[in-house]
Design a protein around this motif. Structure first.
Motif, PDB file in Angstrom:
ATOM      1  N   GLN A 141       0.824  -1.206   0.000  1.00  0.00           N
ATOM      2  CA  GLN A 141       0.000   0.000   0.000  1.00  0.00           C
ATOM      3  C   GLN A 141       0.861   1.261   0.000  1.00  0.00           C
ATOM      4  OE1 GLN A 141      -2.258  -0.762   3.539  1.00  0.00           O
ATOM      5  NE2 GLN A 141      -3.803  -1.996   2.486  1.00  0.00           N
ATOM      6  N   PHE A 142       2.119   1.130   0.429  1.00  0.00           N
ATOM      7  CA  PHE A 142       3.060   2.252   0.449  1.00  0.00           C
ATOM      8  C   PHE A 142       4.310   1.872  -0.335  1.00  0.00           C
ATOM      9  CE2 PHE A 142       1.268   2.441   4.944  1.00  0.00           C
ATOM     10  CZ  PHE A 142       0.215   3.284   4.583  1.00  0.00           C
ATOM     11  N   ASP A 143       4.903   2.857  -1.010  1.00  0.00           N
ATOM     12  CA  ASP A 143       6.203   2.639  -1.637  1.00  0.00           C
ATOM     13  C   ASP A 143       7.327   2.788  -0.617  1.00  0.00           C
ATOM     14  OD1 ASP A 143       5.465   2.263  -4.457  1.00  0.00           O
ATOM     15  OD2 ASP A 143       4.727   4.326  -4.304  1.00  0.00           O
ATOM     16  N   ILE A 144       7.174   3.733   0.296  1.00  0.00           N
ATOM     17  CA  ILE A 144       8.203   3.973   1.299  1.00  0.00           C
ATOM     18  C   ILE A 144       7.529   4.493   2.559  1.00  0.00           C
ATOM     19  CG2 ILE A 144       8.638   6.313   0.421  1.00  0.00           C
ATOM     20  CD1 ILE A 144      11.595   5.883   1.172  1.00  0.00           C
ATOM     21  N   ILE A 145       8.037   4.089   3.708  1.00  0.00           N
ATOM     22  CA  ILE A 145       7.484   4.562   4.972  1.00  0.00           C
ATOM     23  C   ILE A 145       8.573   5.228   5.802  1.00  0.00           C
ATOM     24  CG2 ILE A 145       5.702   2.784   4.995  1.00  0.00           C
ATOM     25  CD1 ILE A 145       7.328   1.339   7.190  1.00  0.00           C
ATOM     26  N   TYR A 146       8.140   6.092   6.714  1.00  0.00           N
ATOM     27  CA  TYR A 146       9.049   6.781   7.632  1.00  0.00           C
ATOM     28  C   TYR A 146       8.565   6.530   9.058  1.00  0.00           C
ATOM     29  CZ  TYR A 146      10.960   9.159   3.575  1.00  0.00           C
ATOM     30  OH  TYR A 146      11.562   9.426   2.377  1.00  0.00           O
ATOM     31  N   THR A 147       9.446   5.968   9.865  1.00  0.00           N
ATOM     32  CA  THR A 147       9.085   5.629  11.233  1.00  0.00           C
ATOM     33  C   THR A 147      10.352   5.602  12.081  1.00  0.00           C
ATOM     34  OG1 THR A 147       7.903   4.025  12.611  1.00  0.00           O
ATOM     35  CG2 THR A 147       9.173   3.155  10.764  1.00  0.00           C
ATOM     36  N   PHE A 148      10.293   4.963  13.260  1.00  0.00           N
ATOM     37  CA  PHE A 148      11.450   4.896  14.147  1.00  0.00           C
ATOM     38  C   PHE A 148      12.148   3.554  14.018  1.00  0.00           C
ATOM     39  CE2 PHE A 148       8.870   7.937  16.971  1.00  0.00           C
ATOM     40  CZ  PHE A 148       9.382   9.037  16.298  1.00  0.00           C
ATOM     41  N   ASP A 149      13.440   3.546  14.338  1.00  0.00           N
ATOM     42  CA  ASP A 149      14.236   2.333  14.140  1.00  0.00           C
ATOM     43  C   ASP A 149      13.733   1.150  14.961  1.00  0.00           C
ATOM     44  OD1 ASP A 149      14.958   3.500  16.548  1.00  0.00           O
ATOM     45  OD2 ASP A 149      17.127   3.407  16.182  1.00  0.00           O
ATOM     46  N   PHE A 150      13.323   1.394  16.214  1.00  0.00           N
ATOM     47  CA  PHE A 150      12.882   0.277  17.045  1.00  0.00           C
ATOM     48  C   PHE A 150      11.628  -0.387  16.474  1.00  0.00           C
ATOM     49  CE2 PHE A 150      11.170   4.198  18.967  1.00  0.00           C
ATOM     50  CZ  PHE A 150       9.812   3.948  18.868  1.00  0.00           C
ATOM     51  N   ASP A 151      10.873   0.370  15.673  1.00  0.00           N
ATOM     52  CA  ASP A 151       9.645  -0.166  15.106  1.00  0.00           C
ATOM     53  C   ASP A 151       9.905  -1.134  13.954  1.00  0.00           C
ATOM     54  OD1 ASP A 151       6.795  -0.272  14.729  1.00  0.00           O
ATOM     55  OD2 ASP A 151       7.068   1.012  12.977  1.00  0.00           O
ATOM     56  N   MET A 152      11.113  -1.108  13.392  1.00  0.00           N
ATOM     57  CA  MET A 152      11.416  -1.921  12.217  1.00  0.00           C
ATOM     58  C   MET A 152      12.239  -3.162  12.558  1.00  0.00           C
ATOM     59  SD  MET A 152       9.947  -0.259   9.735  1.00  0.00           S
ATOM     60  CE  MET A 152      10.708  -0.553   8.140  1.00  0.00           C
ATOM     61  N   GLN A 153      12.445  -3.416  13.841  1.00  0.00           N
ATOM     62  CA  GLN A 153      13.320  -4.516  14.236  1.00  0.00           C
ATOM     63  C   GLN A 153      12.799  -5.868  13.781  1.00  0.00           C
ATOM     64  OE1 GLN A 153      13.835  -4.138  18.478  1.00  0.00           O
ATOM     65  NE2 GLN A 153      14.842  -2.148  18.310  1.00  0.00           N
ATOM     66  N   SER A 154      11.488  -6.012  13.689  1.00  0.00           N
ATOM     67  CA  SER A 154      10.912  -7.312  13.360  1.00  0.00           C
ATOM     68  C   SER A 154      10.635  -7.496  11.867  1.00  0.00           C
ATOM     69  CB  SER A 154       9.595  -7.516  14.138  1.00  0.00           C
ATOM     70  OG  SER A 154       8.649  -6.514  13.771  1.00  0.00           O
ATOM     71  N   MET A 155      11.009  -6.531  11.036  1.00  0.00           N
ATOM     72  CA  MET A 155      10.726  -6.630   9.611  1.00  0.00           C
ATOM     73  C   MET A 155      11.630  -7.669   8.955  1.00  0.00           C
ATOM     74  SD  MET A 155       8.227  -4.570   9.276  1.00  0.00           S
ATOM     75  CE  MET A 155       8.006  -4.343   7.521  1.00  0.00           C
ATOM     76  N   SER A 156      11.161  -8.250   7.865  1.00  0.00           N
ATOM     77  CA  SER A 156      11.901  -9.308   7.181  1.00  0.00           C
ATOM     78  C   SER A 156      13.071  -8.731   6.397  1.00  0.00           C
ATOM     79  CB  SER A 156      10.975 -10.067   6.231  1.00  0.00           C
ATOM     80  OG  SER A 156      10.680  -9.263   5.095  1.00  0.00           O
ATOM     81  N   GLU A 157      13.921  -9.638   5.890  1.00  0.00           N
ATOM     82  CA  GLU A 157      15.074  -9.229   5.106  1.00  0.00           C
ATOM     83  C   GLU A 157      14.669  -8.665   3.747  1.00  0.00           C
ATOM     84  OE1 GLU A 157      17.678 -12.527   4.808  1.00  0.00           O
ATOM     85  OE2 GLU A 157      18.257 -12.505   6.940  1.00  0.00           O
ATOM     86  N   GLU A 158      13.397  -8.799   3.387  1.00  0.00           N
ATOM     87  CA  GLU A 158      12.927  -8.262   2.115  1.00  0.00           C
ATOM     88  C   GLU A 158      12.696  -6.759   2.172  1.00  0.00           C
ATOM     89  OE1 GLU A 158      12.862 -10.211  -0.582  1.00  0.00           O
ATOM     90  OE2 GLU A 158      13.714 -11.655   0.821  1.00  0.00           O
ATOM     91  N   ILE A 159      12.861  -6.173   3.356  1.00  0.00           N
ATOM     92  CA  ILE A 159      12.663  -4.735   3.538  1.00  0.00           C
ATOM     93  C   ILE A 159      14.013  -4.048   3.693  1.00  0.00           C
ATOM     94  CG2 ILE A 159      11.558  -2.947   4.926  1.00  0.00           C
ATOM     95  CD1 ILE A 159       9.599  -4.838   3.520  1.00  0.00           C
ATOM     96  N   VAL A 160      14.229  -2.990   2.919  1.00  0.00           N
ATOM     97  CA  VAL A 160      15.429  -2.169   3.063  1.00  0.00           C
ATOM     98  C   VAL A 160      15.147  -1.104   4.117  1.00  0.00           C
ATOM     99  CG1 VAL A 160      17.036  -0.615   1.915  1.00  0.00           C
ATOM    100  CG2 VAL A 160      16.052  -2.536   0.660  1.00  0.00           C
ATOM    101  N   ILE A 161      16.031  -0.987   5.100  1.00  0.00           N
ATOM    102  CA  ILE A 161      15.867   0.008   6.158  1.00  0.00           C
ATOM    103  C   ILE A 161      17.035   0.985   6.092  1.00  0.00           C
ATOM    104  CG2 ILE A 161      15.666   0.402   8.640  1.00  0.00           C
ATOM    105  CD1 ILE A 161      14.570  -2.452   8.867  1.00  0.00           C
ATOM    106  N   ASN A 162      16.726   2.267   5.968  1.00  0.00           N
ATOM    107  CA  ASN A 162      17.745   3.303   5.809  1.00  0.00           C
ATOM    108  C   ASN A 162      17.623   4.314   6.943  1.00  0.00           C
ATOM    109  OD1 ASN A 162      19.756   4.930   4.570  1.00  0.00           O
ATOM    110  ND2 ASN A 162      18.146   6.212   3.705  1.00  0.00           N
TER     111      ASN A 162
END
Length: 299
Positions: A141-162
Protein backbone atom coordinates in the motif's frame (compact mmCIF):
# COMPACT_ATOMS: atom_id res chain seq x y z
CA UNK A 1 27.69 -13.09 -24.12
CA UNK A 2 26.28 -15.87 -21.96
CA UNK A 3 22.77 -14.92 -23.07
CA UNK A 4 23.77 -15.38 -26.72
CA UNK A 5 25.27 -18.80 -25.97
CA UNK A 6 22.09 -19.89 -24.21
CA UNK A 7 19.98 -18.69 -27.16
CA UNK A 8 22.16 -20.76 -29.50
CA UNK A 9 21.90 -23.77 -27.19
CA UNK A 10 18.08 -23.51 -27.19
CA UNK A 11 17.97 -23.21 -30.98
CA UNK A 12 20.33 -26.16 -31.51
CA UNK A 13 18.38 -28.27 -28.99
CA UNK A 14 15.19 -27.56 -30.90
CA UNK A 15 16.53 -28.26 -34.41
CA UNK A 16 19.33 -30.72 -33.53
CA UNK A 17 21.25 -29.26 -36.46
CA UNK A 18 24.25 -26.91 -36.31
CA UNK A 19 23.96 -25.90 -39.97
CA UNK A 20 20.29 -24.95 -39.67
CA UNK A 21 21.02 -22.65 -36.74
CA UNK A 22 24.03 -21.22 -38.57
CA UNK A 23 21.90 -20.39 -41.60
CA UNK A 24 19.29 -18.71 -39.39
CA UNK A 25 21.98 -16.60 -37.74
CA UNK A 26 23.85 -15.80 -40.97
CA UNK A 27 27.03 -17.45 -39.78
CA UNK A 28 28.88 -20.71 -40.31
CA UNK A 29 28.35 -24.18 -38.91
CA UNK A 30 31.83 -24.26 -37.24
CA UNK A 31 31.00 -20.99 -35.44
CA UNK A 32 27.84 -22.47 -33.92
CA UNK A 33 29.73 -25.65 -33.03
CA UNK A 34 32.41 -23.60 -31.24
CA UNK A 35 29.78 -21.67 -29.27
CA UNK A 36 28.22 -24.90 -28.03
CA UNK A 37 31.68 -26.28 -27.21
CA UNK A 38 32.49 -23.14 -25.21
CA UNK A 39 29.26 -23.50 -23.26
CA UNK A 40 30.01 -27.17 -22.54
CA UNK A 41 33.48 -26.22 -21.31
CA UNK A 42 32.11 -23.41 -19.13
CA UNK A 43 29.48 -25.67 -17.54
CA UNK A 44 31.72 -28.72 -17.40
CA UNK A 45 29.16 -31.11 -18.94
CA UNK A 46 28.45 -32.51 -22.44
CA UNK A 47 25.25 -31.10 -23.92
CA UNK A 48 25.05 -33.07 -27.16
CA UNK A 49 26.15 -36.43 -28.54
CA UNK A 50 27.71 -35.82 -31.97
CA UNK A 51 27.64 -38.71 -34.46
CA UNK A 52 27.33 -39.41 -38.17
CA UNK A 53 23.61 -39.76 -37.65
CA UNK A 54 23.37 -36.19 -36.31
CA UNK A 55 22.92 -34.63 -32.88
CA UNK A 56 21.02 -35.71 -29.82
CA UNK A 57 20.85 -34.29 -26.32
CA UNK A 58 22.77 -35.95 -23.52
CA UNK A 59 20.95 -36.57 -20.21
CA UNK A 60 22.82 -33.55 -18.84
CA UNK A 61 21.75 -31.54 -21.88
CA UNK A 62 18.09 -32.44 -21.31
CA UNK A 63 18.29 -31.16 -17.73
CA UNK A 64 19.91 -27.91 -18.86
CA UNK A 65 17.38 -27.50 -21.66
CA UNK A 66 14.44 -27.47 -19.24
CA UNK A 67 16.25 -25.07 -16.93
CA UNK A 68 17.41 -22.72 -19.71
CA UNK A 69 13.95 -22.55 -21.30
CA UNK A 70 12.44 -21.48 -17.98
CA UNK A 71 15.25 -19.03 -17.24
CA UNK A 72 15.09 -17.49 -20.69
CA UNK A 73 11.32 -16.97 -20.44
CA UNK A 74 11.70 -15.35 -17.04
CA UNK A 75 14.46 -13.04 -18.32
CA UNK A 76 12.37 -12.01 -21.32
CA UNK A 77 9.39 -11.26 -19.11
CA UNK A 78 11.52 -9.24 -16.69
CA UNK A 79 13.12 -7.31 -19.53
CA UNK A 80 9.72 -6.37 -20.98
CA UNK A 81 8.58 -5.12 -17.57
CA UNK A 82 11.79 -3.14 -17.09
CA UNK A 83 11.48 -1.52 -20.52
CA UNK A 84 7.88 -0.52 -19.81
CA UNK A 85 8.98 1.11 -16.56
CA UNK A 86 11.80 2.93 -18.31
CA UNK A 87 9.42 4.73 -20.65
CA UNK A 88 6.80 5.71 -18.09
CA UNK A 89 6.32 9.48 -18.21
CA UNK A 90 4.23 9.99 -15.10
CA UNK A 91 4.22 8.27 -11.77
CA UNK A 92 3.05 8.29 -8.21
CA UNK A 93 4.88 7.72 -4.96
CA UNK A 94 2.88 6.57 -1.95
CA UNK A 95 4.50 7.86 1.23
CA UNK A 96 3.57 6.58 4.67
CA UNK A 97 4.50 8.70 7.69
CA UNK A 98 4.20 7.88 11.36
CA UNK A 99 1.12 9.81 12.42
CA UNK A 100 2.88 11.87 15.11
CA UNK A 101 5.82 12.99 12.95
CA UNK A 102 6.02 16.67 12.10
CA UNK A 103 6.00 16.08 8.34
CA UNK A 104 5.90 19.77 7.45
CA UNK A 105 9.01 20.65 9.44
CA UNK A 106 11.09 17.53 8.88
CA UNK A 107 10.33 16.46 5.32
CA UNK A 108 8.83 19.33 3.37
CA UNK A 109 12.11 20.95 2.18
CA UNK A 110 13.20 17.66 0.62
CA UNK A 111 9.78 16.92 -0.87
CA UNK A 112 9.72 20.36 -2.50
CA UNK A 113 13.20 19.86 -3.96
CA UNK A 114 12.35 16.45 -5.39
CA UNK A 115 9.08 17.73 -6.80
CA UNK A 116 10.93 20.54 -8.56
CA UNK A 117 13.38 18.05 -10.08
CA UNK A 118 10.66 15.56 -11.08
CA UNK A 119 7.43 17.53 -11.59
CA UNK A 120 5.75 14.53 -13.26
CA UNK A 121 5.65 12.63 -9.96
CA UNK A 122 2.59 12.95 -7.75
CA UNK A 123 2.67 12.15 -4.05
CA UNK A 124 0.04 10.27 -2.10
CA UNK A 125 0.61 10.89 1.60
CA UNK A 126 -0.73 8.70 4.40
CA UNK A 127 -0.31 9.07 8.16
CA UNK A 128 -0.56 5.82 10.11
CA UNK A 129 0.28 4.17 13.41
CA UNK A 130 3.39 2.04 13.81
CA UNK A 131 1.49 -1.15 13.02
CA UNK A 132 -0.44 0.51 10.17
CA UNK A 133 2.81 1.49 8.46
CA UNK A 134 4.32 -1.98 8.75
CA UNK A 135 1.13 -3.63 7.52
CA UNK A 136 0.76 -1.19 4.62
CA UNK A 137 4.35 -1.69 3.49
CA UNK A 138 4.01 -5.49 3.49
CA UNK A 139 0.73 -5.26 1.56
CA UNK A 140 2.23 -2.89 -1.05
CA UNK A 141 0.00 0.00 0.00
CA UNK A 142 3.06 2.25 0.45
CA UNK A 143 6.20 2.64 -1.64
CA UNK A 144 8.20 3.97 1.30
CA UNK A 145 7.48 4.56 4.97
CA UNK A 146 9.05 6.78 7.63
CA UNK A 147 9.08 5.63 11.23
CA UNK A 148 11.45 4.90 14.15
CA UNK A 149 14.24 2.33 14.14
CA UNK A 150 12.88 0.28 17.05
CA UNK A 151 9.65 -0.17 15.11
CA UNK A 152 11.42 -1.92 12.22
CA UNK A 153 13.32 -4.52 14.24
CA UNK A 154 10.91 -7.31 13.36
CA UNK A 155 10.73 -6.63 9.61
CA UNK A 156 11.90 -9.31 7.18
CA UNK A 157 15.07 -9.23 5.11
CA UNK A 158 12.93 -8.26 2.12
CA UNK A 159 12.66 -4.74 3.54
CA UNK A 160 15.43 -2.17 3.06
CA UNK A 161 15.87 0.01 6.16
CA UNK A 162 17.74 3.30 5.81
CA UNK A 163 18.65 5.40 8.85
CA UNK A 164 18.20 9.06 7.98
CA UNK A 165 18.50 10.95 11.27
CA UNK A 166 18.66 10.98 15.04
CA UNK A 167 15.85 12.25 17.27
CA UNK A 168 16.80 12.82 20.90
CA UNK A 169 14.08 11.48 23.25
CA UNK A 170 11.99 13.91 25.26
CA UNK A 171 9.42 13.65 28.03
CA UNK A 172 6.29 15.79 27.85
CA UNK A 173 3.71 16.87 30.42
CA UNK A 174 0.73 19.14 29.89
CA UNK A 175 -0.44 22.19 31.82
CA UNK A 176 -3.04 19.97 33.53
CA UNK A 177 -0.36 17.92 35.29
CA UNK A 178 0.56 18.92 38.89
CA UNK A 179 4.26 19.12 38.01
CA UNK A 180 3.64 21.67 35.24
CA UNK A 181 3.99 24.67 37.56
CA UNK A 182 7.19 23.43 39.24
CA UNK A 183 9.95 25.94 38.50
CA UNK A 184 12.66 23.41 37.72
CA UNK A 185 11.59 19.96 36.68
CA UNK A 186 13.77 16.95 35.92
CA UNK A 187 13.16 13.30 35.09
CA UNK A 188 13.99 12.44 38.70
CA UNK A 189 10.92 14.44 39.78
CA UNK A 190 8.78 11.99 37.79
CA UNK A 191 9.77 8.79 39.58
CA UNK A 192 6.25 8.30 40.96
CA UNK A 193 4.45 9.33 37.78
CA UNK A 194 2.99 7.12 35.07
CA UNK A 195 4.74 6.99 31.72
CA UNK A 196 2.36 6.26 28.83
CA UNK A 197 3.54 4.20 25.87
CA UNK A 198 2.00 2.35 22.89
CA UNK A 199 1.49 -1.38 23.33
CA UNK A 200 4.24 -3.69 22.13
CA UNK A 201 2.10 -5.05 19.28
CA UNK A 202 1.85 -1.53 17.89
CA UNK A 203 5.38 -0.37 18.70
CA UNK A 204 7.85 -3.19 19.41
CA UNK A 205 10.88 -2.13 21.45
CA UNK A 206 9.46 1.14 22.73
CA UNK A 207 9.11 -0.12 26.32
CA UNK A 208 12.71 -1.35 26.40
CA UNK A 209 13.92 2.04 25.14
CA UNK A 210 12.02 3.88 27.88
CA UNK A 211 13.25 1.56 30.63
CA UNK A 212 16.85 1.98 29.48
CA UNK A 213 16.56 5.78 29.66
CA UNK A 214 14.80 5.70 33.05
CA UNK A 215 17.46 3.42 34.55
CA UNK A 216 20.19 5.73 33.28
CA UNK A 217 18.44 8.57 35.14
CA UNK A 218 18.05 6.63 38.39
CA UNK A 219 14.33 5.76 38.21
CA UNK A 220 14.63 1.99 37.81
CA UNK A 221 12.10 0.53 35.40
CA UNK A 222 9.51 3.26 36.05
CA UNK A 223 5.72 3.04 36.25
CA UNK A 224 4.58 2.31 32.69
CA UNK A 225 1.05 2.16 31.34
CA UNK A 226 0.47 0.81 27.85
CA UNK A 227 -2.22 2.18 25.53
CA UNK A 228 -3.22 1.13 21.98
CA UNK A 229 -1.02 3.60 20.07
CA UNK A 230 1.13 6.71 20.32
CA UNK A 231 -1.77 9.09 19.77
CA UNK A 232 -3.49 7.51 22.78
CA UNK A 233 -0.34 8.00 24.86
CA UNK A 234 -0.20 11.67 23.89
CA UNK A 235 -3.90 12.03 24.69
CA UNK A 236 -3.34 10.74 28.23
CA UNK A 237 -0.52 13.24 28.60
CA UNK A 238 -2.70 16.12 27.35
CA UNK A 239 -5.33 15.28 29.98
CA UNK A 240 -2.70 15.52 32.71
CA UNK A 241 -2.78 11.82 33.60
CA UNK A 242 0.91 11.23 33.15
CA UNK A 243 4.00 11.66 31.01
CA UNK A 244 4.50 10.77 27.36
CA UNK A 245 7.79 9.81 25.81
CA UNK A 246 8.24 11.69 22.55
CA UNK A 247 11.06 13.24 20.52
CA UNK A 248 11.84 16.55 18.89
CA UNK A 249 10.24 15.35 15.66
CA UNK A 250 6.80 14.96 17.27
CA UNK A 251 4.32 17.48 15.92
CA UNK A 252 2.51 19.86 18.19
CA UNK A 253 4.59 19.49 21.37
CA UNK A 254 6.43 22.79 21.12
CA UNK A 255 3.84 25.14 22.57
CA UNK A 256 3.06 26.83 25.86
CA UNK A 257 0.63 24.13 26.97
CA UNK A 258 3.43 21.59 27.46
CA UNK A 259 6.63 21.27 29.45
CA UNK A 260 9.50 19.45 27.78
CA UNK A 261 12.07 17.49 29.77
CA UNK A 262 15.31 16.25 28.25
CA UNK A 263 16.89 13.22 29.95
CA UNK A 264 20.06 14.26 31.76
CA UNK A 265 21.60 10.89 30.96
CA UNK A 266 20.78 8.76 27.97
CA UNK A 267 22.84 6.32 25.97
CA UNK A 268 21.22 6.62 22.58
CA UNK A 269 18.83 8.58 20.42
CA UNK A 270 15.75 7.44 18.57
CA UNK A 271 16.63 6.69 14.98
CA UNK A 272 14.39 8.05 12.24
CA UNK A 273 14.38 5.54 9.37
CA UNK A 274 12.82 4.98 5.99
CA UNK A 275 11.86 1.55 4.69
CA UNK A 276 10.84 0.05 1.37
CA UNK A 277 10.52 -3.39 -0.22
CA UNK A 278 13.46 -4.69 -2.22
CA UNK A 279 11.19 -5.92 -5.01
CA UNK A 280 9.28 -2.65 -5.43
CA UNK A 281 9.30 -1.90 -9.18
CA UNK A 282 8.21 1.73 -8.98
CA UNK A 283 10.83 3.47 -11.20
CA UNK A 284 10.65 6.65 -9.15
CA UNK A 285 11.46 4.96 -5.84
CA UNK A 286 15.24 4.73 -6.42
CA UNK A 287 15.22 8.31 -7.73
CA UNK A 288 13.44 9.46 -4.59
CA UNK A 289 15.78 7.59 -2.26
CA UNK A 290 19.01 8.56 -4.05
CA UNK A 291 18.12 12.16 -4.89
CA UNK A 292 18.16 13.40 -1.32
CA UNK A 293 20.47 16.38 -1.02
CA UNK A 294 18.49 18.40 1.52
CA UNK A 295 19.32 17.43 5.11
CA UNK A 296 16.12 16.39 6.78
CA UNK A 297 15.22 18.84 9.53
CA UNK A 298 15.42 16.43 12.45
CA UNK A 299 17.51 18.57 14.82
Amino acid sequence: MLTEKIEIFLEVAESLCFSEVAKKRYTTQPTISRQIGALEEEWGIPLFVRSNKGLRLTPEGSVMLRCCRKMYQQCESALRTARELKFEKNGRLRLGFLEVLDVERIFMPYLREFSAAYPEVEFSVFCESFSGLRRGLIRDQFDIIYTFDFDMQSMSEEIVINRIGELPPLFVISKYHPLFTKEHITIADCKDEYFYLPEEKDSPGRTADLQRILRANGIGSGKIRLVPNLDSALMQMRMGKGIAMADNGTKGIWNQDYRIMKPEKQNDSIGLVSGWKKDNLNPFLPLFVNHQTVELQVK
